[in-house]
Design a protein around this motif. Structure first.
Motif, PDB file in Angstrom:
ATOM      1  N   LEU A 184      -0.177  -6.827   4.635  1.00  0.00           N
ATOM      2  CA  LEU A 184      -0.534  -5.565   3.974  1.00  0.00           C
ATOM      3  C   LEU A 184       0.544  -4.600   4.454  1.00  0.00           C
ATOM      4  O   LEU A 184       0.634  -4.300   5.649  1.00  0.00           O
ATOM      5  CB  LEU A 184      -1.933  -5.170   4.453  1.00  0.00           C
ATOM      6  N   LYS A 210       0.043   4.252  -0.476  1.00  0.00           N
ATOM      7  CA  LYS A 210      -0.664   5.440   0.044  1.00  0.00           C
ATOM      8  C   LYS A 210      -0.455   6.636  -0.897  1.00  0.00           C
ATOM      9  O   LYS A 210      -0.384   6.445  -2.110  1.00  0.00           O
ATOM     10  CB  LYS A 210      -0.204   5.742   1.473  1.00  0.00           C
ATOM     11  N   ASN A 227       0.857  -1.179   0.000  1.00  0.00           N
ATOM     12  CA  ASN A 227       0.000   0.000   0.000  1.00  0.00           C
ATOM     13  C   ASN A 227       0.898   1.235   0.000  1.00  0.00           C
ATOM     14  O   ASN A 227       1.460   1.600   1.029  1.00  0.00           O
ATOM     15  CB  ASN A 227      -0.897  -0.018   1.248  1.00  0.00           C
ATOM     16  N   GLU A 278      -5.712  -4.712  10.428  1.00  0.00           N
ATOM     17  CA  GLU A 278      -4.720  -3.666  10.648  1.00  0.00           C
ATOM     18  C   GLU A 278      -5.032  -2.921  11.940  1.00  0.00           C
ATOM     19  O   GLU A 278      -5.840  -1.974  11.933  1.00  0.00           O
ATOM     20  CB  GLU A 278      -4.731  -2.678   9.481  1.00  0.00           C
ATOM     21  N   GLY A 317      -1.543  -6.220   8.789  1.00  0.00           N
ATOM     22  CA  GLY A 317      -0.903  -4.960   8.416  1.00  0.00           C
ATOM     23  C   GLY A 317      -0.676  -4.104   9.638  1.00  0.00           C
ATOM     24  O   GLY A 317      -1.526  -4.037  10.540  1.00  0.00           O
ATOM     25  N   GLY A 318       0.490  -3.448   9.686  1.00  0.00           N
ATOM     26  CA  GLY A 318       0.804  -2.572  10.822  1.00  0.00           C
ATOM     27  C   GLY A 318       2.261  -2.674  11.165  1.00  0.00           C
ATOM     28  O   GLY A 318       2.666  -3.563  11.897  1.00  0.00           O
ATOM     29  N   SER A 319       3.064  -1.762  10.544  1.00  0.00           N
ATOM     30  CA  SER A 319       4.516  -1.703  10.808  1.00  0.00           C
ATOM     31  C   SER A 319       5.200  -3.048  10.598  1.00  0.00           C
ATOM     32  O   SER A 319       6.086  -3.437  11.363  1.00  0.00           O
ATOM     33  CB  SER A 319       4.777  -1.156  12.214  1.00  0.00           C
ATOM     34  N   HIS A 334      -9.627   1.056   4.626  1.00  0.00           N
ATOM     35  CA  HIS A 334      -8.368   1.307   5.330  1.00  0.00           C
ATOM     36  C   HIS A 334      -8.630   2.294   6.476  1.00  0.00           C
ATOM     37  O   HIS A 334      -9.439   3.221   6.333  1.00  0.00           O
ATOM     38  CB  HIS A 334      -7.331   1.871   4.354  1.00  0.00           C
ATOM     39  N   ALA A 390      -0.964   0.211  15.240  1.00  0.00           N
ATOM     40  CA  ALA A 390       0.266  -0.320  14.638  1.00  0.00           C
ATOM     41  C   ALA A 390       0.525   0.243  13.242  1.00  0.00           C
ATOM     42  O   ALA A 390       1.632   0.107  12.712  1.00  0.00           O
ATOM     43  CB  ALA A 390       0.195  -1.849  14.573  1.00  0.00           C
ATOM     44  N   VAL A 391      -0.483   0.883  12.637  1.00  0.00           N
ATOM     45  CA  VAL A 391      -0.329   1.362  11.258  1.00  0.00           C
ATOM     46  C   VAL A 391       0.510   2.637  11.229  1.00  0.00           C
ATOM     47  O   VAL A 391       0.117   3.657  11.796  1.00  0.00           O
ATOM     48  CB  VAL A 391      -1.706   1.604  10.593  1.00  0.00           C
ATOM     49  N   GLY A 392       1.675   2.529  10.602  1.00  0.00           N
ATOM     50  CA  GLY A 392       2.545   3.691  10.433  1.00  0.00           C
ATOM     51  C   GLY A 392       3.184   4.181  11.712  1.00  0.00           C
ATOM     52  O   GLY A 392       3.746   5.285  11.745  1.00  0.00           O
ATOM     53  N   GLY A 430       2.681  -1.046   4.386  1.00  0.00           N
ATOM     54  CA  GLY A 430       2.695   0.374   4.054  1.00  0.00           C
ATOM     55  C   GLY A 430       4.119   0.852   3.849  1.00  0.00           C
ATOM     56  O   GLY A 430       4.739   0.644   2.799  1.00  0.00           O
ATOM     57  N   GLY A 431       4.681   1.472   4.867  1.00  0.00           N
ATOM     58  CA  GLY A 431       6.004   2.107   4.778  1.00  0.00           C
ATOM     59  C   GLY A 431       7.077   1.238   4.136  1.00  0.00           C
ATOM     60  O   GLY A 431       7.810   1.691   3.232  1.00  0.00           O
TER      61      GLY A 431
HETATM   62  C1  PEP Z   1      -0.995   0.237   5.910  1.00  0.00           C
HETATM   63  O1  PEP Z   1      -1.223   1.427   5.859  1.00  0.00           O
HETATM   64  O2  PEP Z   1      -1.727  -0.556   5.306  1.00  0.00           O
HETATM   65  C2  PEP Z   1       0.144  -0.202   6.711  1.00  0.00           C
HETATM   66  C3  PEP Z   1       0.151  -1.430   7.138  1.00  0.00           C
HETATM   67  O3  PEP Z   1       1.116   0.731   6.971  1.00  0.00           O
HETATM   68  P1  PEP Z   1       2.501   0.500   7.712  1.00  0.00           P
HETATM   69  O4  PEP Z   1       3.075  -0.813   7.201  1.00  0.00           O
HETATM   70  O5  PEP Z   1       3.355   1.660   7.352  1.00  0.00           O
HETATM   71  O6  PEP Z   1       2.212   0.401   9.180  1.00  0.00           O
END
Ligand code: PEP
Length: 244
Positions: free
Chosen positions: A227, A7, A5, A162, A206-208, A90, A166-168, A229-230
Motif C-alpha cells: 500500500l 490521499k 493511495n 501499516e 504500507g509505510g514509506s 487508514h 512508518a506512514v509518511g 502513499g508518497g
Molecule cells: C499510506 O498512507 O497508505 C502510506 C503507506 O503512505 P507512505 O507510503 O507515504 O508512507
C-alpha cells in the motif's frame, strides 16, 4: 497486489495525467494494480483507466447507504461509479476523523453489501511497539473491525498492515518486522476462519515503501504486496515498486 493511495493530492487533471503516465510505462503484469484517488477524482480515474488492468479504489466511505449526512459519500455511490475497492481504517482517518473499530465494522458491512471489496488497514503506534503491545493492538483491530463477518465474505477482504510510525515518515519497517507482523495477522485470521482462508487472504505492507526497499519487503513469505502513499505520486517510482 500494489495499491496507490494518493490521499488528498492531485486535481482531476493531475490525476488524469498521472494515470496516463502510469499506463504508458506499465508493462504486462500478473499483479493487481489499484489506484485510490480522492473522491473528487474517482470518475476521472475510472474513465482514464478504462478497460486496462488497473482497478480503482476509494479512500473511505460512509457507513450508511444514503441519508442526511452532509459532505459524505456512500458505498452505493462508489459502486455506481464502477469501483472495485474501498480502503477503510487508514491510520489518518482513525486519527483525524476519530474512526474506531466499531464504526469500521459498520463501514465494512456497507461496502461489501454493494459488491465492493475492502482494503482494511491496521497498524500500531511507535509507543505500542516499544512497549511490546503491537501484536495485541493489531489483533484487536482485526477482531473488532472484521471478525463479525461470515466466512464467505473473507474473499472480498484485503488487509493492509501499516505501522503508524512508518506512514509518511520515511522510516520503513524492516523486512523482519514486516514479516513478523504479517505472519501474526495470518495466524489471527487462521484462528478465526481456518488455514485455507488465511492462506488466501492478501496482506499488504504500507509505510514509506519506495523503489529501493520494496523488493526486500515483498519477498517476505507473508507480504503479498504494498500500500503505497508518497511514492505512488510519481509514475516512475510507482512502476518500479510494481516491478519489485
Ligand atoms: C499510506 O498512507 O497508505 C502510506 C503507506 O503512505 P507512505 O507510503 O507515504 O508512507
Amino acid at each position: 497486489m500494489v495499491v496507490a493511495n494518493w490521499k488528498m493530492n492531485n486535481s482531476p487533471e493531475q490525476s488524469r495525467q498521472l494515470c496516463s503516465s502510469i499506463l504508458s510505462k506499465m508493462s504486462a503484469t500478473d499483479k493487481e494494480v489499484i489506484l485510490a484517488p480522492s473522491h473528487l477524482c474517482l470518475s476521472t480515474v475510472v474513465e482514464s483507466t478504462g478497460d486496462s488492468i488497473i482497478k480503482v479504489a476509494a479512500q473511505n466511505c460512509h457507513q450508511e447507504l444514503s441519508g442526511a449526512f452532509t459532505g459524505e459519500v456512500s458505498a452505493s455511490m462508489l459502486a455506481d461509479l464502477g469501483l472495485d475497492y474501498v480502503i477503510l481504517g487508514h491510520s489518518e482517518r482513525r486519527l483525524y476523523n476519530a474512526e474506531d473499530n466499531d464504526l469500521l465494522a459498520k463501514k465494512v458491512i456497507s461496502v461489501l453489501s454493494q459488491g465492493l471489496k475492502v482494503i482494511y488497514c491496521c497498524g500500531e503506534t511507535l509507543e505500542q511497539r516499544s512497549s511490546g503491545a503491537h501484536l495485541t493492538r493489531i489483533t484487536k483491530q482485526l477482531t473488532e473491525g472484521l471478525f463479525h463477518l461470515p466466512v464467505k465474505d473473507l474473499k472480498n477482504i484485503v488487509i493492509g498492515y501499516e505501522p503508524i510510525w512508518a506512514v509518511g515518515t520515511g522510516v520503513t519497517a524492516t523486512s523482519i518486522q514486516a514479516q513478523e507482523m504479517h505472519a501474526h495477522i495470518r495466524s489471527v485470521v487462521s484462528n478465526k476462519y481456518g488455514d485455507v482462508i488465511a492462506n488466501q487472504i492478501s496482506i499488504l505492507y504500507g509505510g514509506s515503501c519506495t523503489p529501493s526497499n520494496a523488493k526486500e519487503l515483498f519477498v517476505q513469505k507473508d507480504v503479498d504486496g504494498g500500500l503505497i502513499g508518497g511514492a505512488s505520486l510519481n509514475a516512475d517510482d510507482f512502476i518500479a515498486i510494481i516491478n519489485a
